[in-house]
Design a protein around this motif. Structure first.
Motif, PDB file in Angstrom:
ATOM      1  N   GLY A 360     -53.614 -45.253  76.505  1.00 23.35           N
ATOM      2  CA  GLY A 360     -53.593 -45.078  75.067  1.00 23.35           C
ATOM      3  C   GLY A 360     -54.584 -45.989  74.372  1.00 23.35           C
ATOM      4  O   GLY A 360     -55.215 -46.849  74.998  1.00 23.35           O
ATOM      5  N   PRO A 361     -54.732 -45.847  73.063  1.00 22.00           N
ATOM      6  CA  PRO A 361     -55.716 -46.628  72.299  1.00 22.00           C
ATOM      7  C   PRO A 361     -55.521 -48.137  72.418  1.00 22.00           C
ATOM      8  O   PRO A 361     -56.478 -48.893  72.248  1.00 22.00           O
ATOM      9  N   GLY A 381     -69.856 -41.835  64.718  1.00 25.37           N
ATOM     10  CA  GLY A 381     -68.758 -42.791  64.672  1.00 25.37           C
ATOM     11  C   GLY A 381     -68.206 -43.093  66.042  1.00 25.37           C
ATOM     12  O   GLY A 381     -67.770 -42.187  66.757  1.00 25.37           O
ATOM     13  N   HIS A 382     -68.244 -44.391  66.441  1.00 25.69           N
ATOM     14  CA  HIS A 382     -67.759 -44.778  67.761  1.00 25.69           C
ATOM     15  C   HIS A 382     -67.020 -46.108  67.684  1.00 25.69           C
ATOM     16  O   HIS A 382     -67.153 -46.861  66.710  1.00 25.69           O
ATOM     17  N   VAL A 383     -66.267 -46.397  68.711  1.00 20.51           N
ATOM     18  CA  VAL A 383     -65.556 -47.669  68.791  1.00 20.51           C
ATOM     19  C   VAL A 383     -66.582 -48.798  68.833  1.00 20.51           C
ATOM     20  O   VAL A 383     -67.541 -48.732  69.621  1.00 20.51           O
ATOM     21  N   VAL A 442     -58.606 -44.959  65.746  1.00 19.09           N
ATOM     22  CA  VAL A 442     -58.542 -45.390  64.346  1.00 19.09           C
ATOM     23  C   VAL A 442     -57.093 -45.392  63.852  1.00 19.09           C
ATOM     24  O   VAL A 442     -56.636 -46.342  63.214  1.00 19.09           O
ATOM     25  N   ARG A 443     -56.370 -44.313  64.162  1.00 19.91           N
ATOM     26  CA  ARG A 443     -54.969 -44.227  63.721  1.00 19.91           C
ATOM     27  C   ARG A 443     -54.112 -45.326  64.344  1.00 19.91           C
ATOM     28  O   ARG A 443     -53.216 -45.881  63.695  1.00 19.91           O
ATOM     29  N   ALA A 444     -54.379 -45.639  65.611  1.00 17.85           N
ATOM     30  CA  ALA A 444     -53.556 -46.621  66.302  1.00 17.85           C
ATOM     31  C   ALA A 444     -53.882 -48.057  65.903  1.00 17.85           C
ATOM     32  O   ALA A 444     -52.999 -48.904  65.910  1.00 17.85           O
ATOM     33  N   THR A 445     -55.131 -48.324  65.557  1.00 25.76           N
ATOM     34  CA  THR A 445     -55.551 -49.706  65.290  1.00 25.76           C
ATOM     35  C   THR A 445     -55.741 -50.018  63.815  1.00 25.76           C
ATOM     36  O   THR A 445     -55.731 -51.191  63.417  1.00 25.76           O
TER      37      THR A 445
END
Length: 453
Positions: A360-361, A381-383, A442-445
């Motif tokens: 998972g993220p 858009g990237h980590v 994005v949603r998780a962090t």
């Protein structure tokens, strides 16, 4: 649609559309149809039509043409550019030539750029133009790429594409535009666009048509070009010489684990088409993961050499016909069969298995991240800190990557698992795959993506 009974035959995986036209007398014309003719046959039978004409706008790079197959099995008359120098029976057309379809007429318009010999086909009812099959010339909101013939000719062909598009815009505004390449095609088309249009709408909305300066057009078109699968280099010649005529539907023969093991020892490749989660839980060591989905053919052609024997591992609920047709339509003729009984049979016969971590993220950041999406996706858009290497480049560049724990990511997980399997096949260990993509991270962090290359 445009005053004519026209049925689009869309291949979502390749991002292409063929077209079937009811000619009004029990016969039909098909344009730019692939070797996987199942959709064309269904449409023809459903409307009580025979496939009398098969037209190709150009020597296709992204699929094997079905025109020769239709000529052999249905007696269809093949219509194509005389400048294509095809080595099988066809009616060679040049600019301005017309073919009587039995009421309707088809006029050839030279529109080079995507390829040298490219033709668009204007469909006429008497003197009234109904629509134009633009193939790889004018697309909805774009124009097809010009770097497939030879890299050094990309700009030259872009200038010819500029002239071809300007020629098409001289048609009446209400003429329908029916391109072959659409959203999802590696021949270049914007995502999420409609597949058909009109000349007037394209003049108003197509960014390339709003560039009156040729140099600006060339810069915009060439600057938009991304990567494409290596089989694009092979298929134009396959289509020029004439694809082999199939004696029946392609099939996958079954092979027991012992036979598969012997083939692998001789250099065969194993392609596992099961969903990501199933591959992650267990697979034959060295297998390449290419989940069976609409894009399967493209990634098969991108990740697996065309000259090695290939054995398939599938789930019991996956249709072998879909696998065989996907390979056939990109001229992958080396599928020797499938593992009978799938992975359970392999295990029952004592075969070793491996697993790949699906994470998972929250795991992103604990290990280096490898983002294997297309360059445009990564730039959008990237980590933060993620290394970028397109999946299509990975098989030739695994040696450049450090052999350390890594989390591989893409948009949803399918391509990332393919990348992980390629790395594992090359001897990398501690490879994990993000279940999801940047939006999930994005949603998780609650953090933001980094933009740019």
């Amino acid at each position: 649609m445009g005053g004519v009974d026209l049925i689009p035959l869309v291949d979502e995986g390749l991002g292409n559309a063929a077209y079937l036209v009811d000619l009004g007398d029990g016969r039909a014309l098909v344009v730019d149809v692939s070797l996987d003719l199942r959709g064309a046959w269904r449409a023809a039978r459903g409307h009580g039509l025979t496939l009398a004409f098969a037209a190709d706008t150009h020597l296709h790079a992204d699929f094997v043409s079905g025109a020769r197959q239709l000529a052999a099995t249905e007696g269809a008359r093949v219509l194509a550019s005389a400048e294509g120098h095809r080595e099988f029976a066809h009616t060679g057309l040049r600019d301005g030539d017309e073919v009587d379809l039995g009421g309707l007429r088809l006029r050839a318009l030279a529109t080079p750029g995507h390829t040298d010999e490219h033709l668009s086909f204007l469909l006429l009812d008497g003197s009234t133009p109904l629509g134009v099959f633009t193939g790889g010339s004018l697309l909805v909101g774009a124009a097809a790429r010009t770097d497939l013939v030879a890299p050094e000719r990309t700009e030259e062909l872009a200038r010819r594409q500029y002239a071809s598009l300007r020629r098409l815009t001289t048609l009446p505004d209400d003429v329908a535009v029916w391109p072959t390449h659409g959203a999802g095609s590696f021949c270049t088309a914007p995502p999420d666009t409609r597949r058909t249009s009109t000349i007037g709408r394209e003049k108003e909305t197509n960014p390339l048509l709003r560039l009156d300066d040729e140099d600006a057009f060339v810069a915009a078109l060439v600057g938009s070009l991304g990567s494409f699968p290596p089989y694009f280099h092979r298929l134009p010649e396959v289509n020029r010489r004439g694809p082999a005529v199939l004696g029946g539907a392609p099939e996958l023969s079954t092979m027991d684990p012992a036979a598969v093991r012997a083939l692998l020892a001789e250099g065969a490749w194993l392609v596992d088409v099961r969903p990501v989660a199933e591959f992650a839980a267990g697979h034959v060591p060295g297998a390449v993961s290419i989940p069976l989905r609409p894009a399967f053919a493209s990634w098969l052609g991108w990740l697996v050499p065309p000259d090695v024997p290939v054995v398939i591992v599938r789930g019991a609920d996956q249709d072998p016909a879909e696998i065989a047709w996907a390979a056939a339509k990109i001229a992958y003729t080396t599928l020797v069969g499938e593992l009978a009984g799938g992975l359970p049979a392999w295990r029952a016969a004592g075969g070793a298995t491996s697993s790949t971590a699906l994470v998972g993220p929250e795991r992103v950041g604990r290990a280096p991240v490898l983002d294997i999406r297309q360059a445009a996706e990564y730039a959008a858009g990237h980590v933060p800190g993620a290394r970028h290497l397109e999946l299509g480049e990975l098989p030739a560049r695994t040696g450049e990557l450090p052999r350390e724990p890594v989390v591989v990511m893409c948009g949803h997980g399918e391509r990332a698992m393919g990348a992980a399997s390629v790395l594992e096949r090359a001897g990398h260990r501690n490879v994990a795959v993000l279940a999801g993509g940047p939006a999930d991270w994005v949603r998780a962090t609650g953090r933001s993506l980094e933009v740019g290359g």
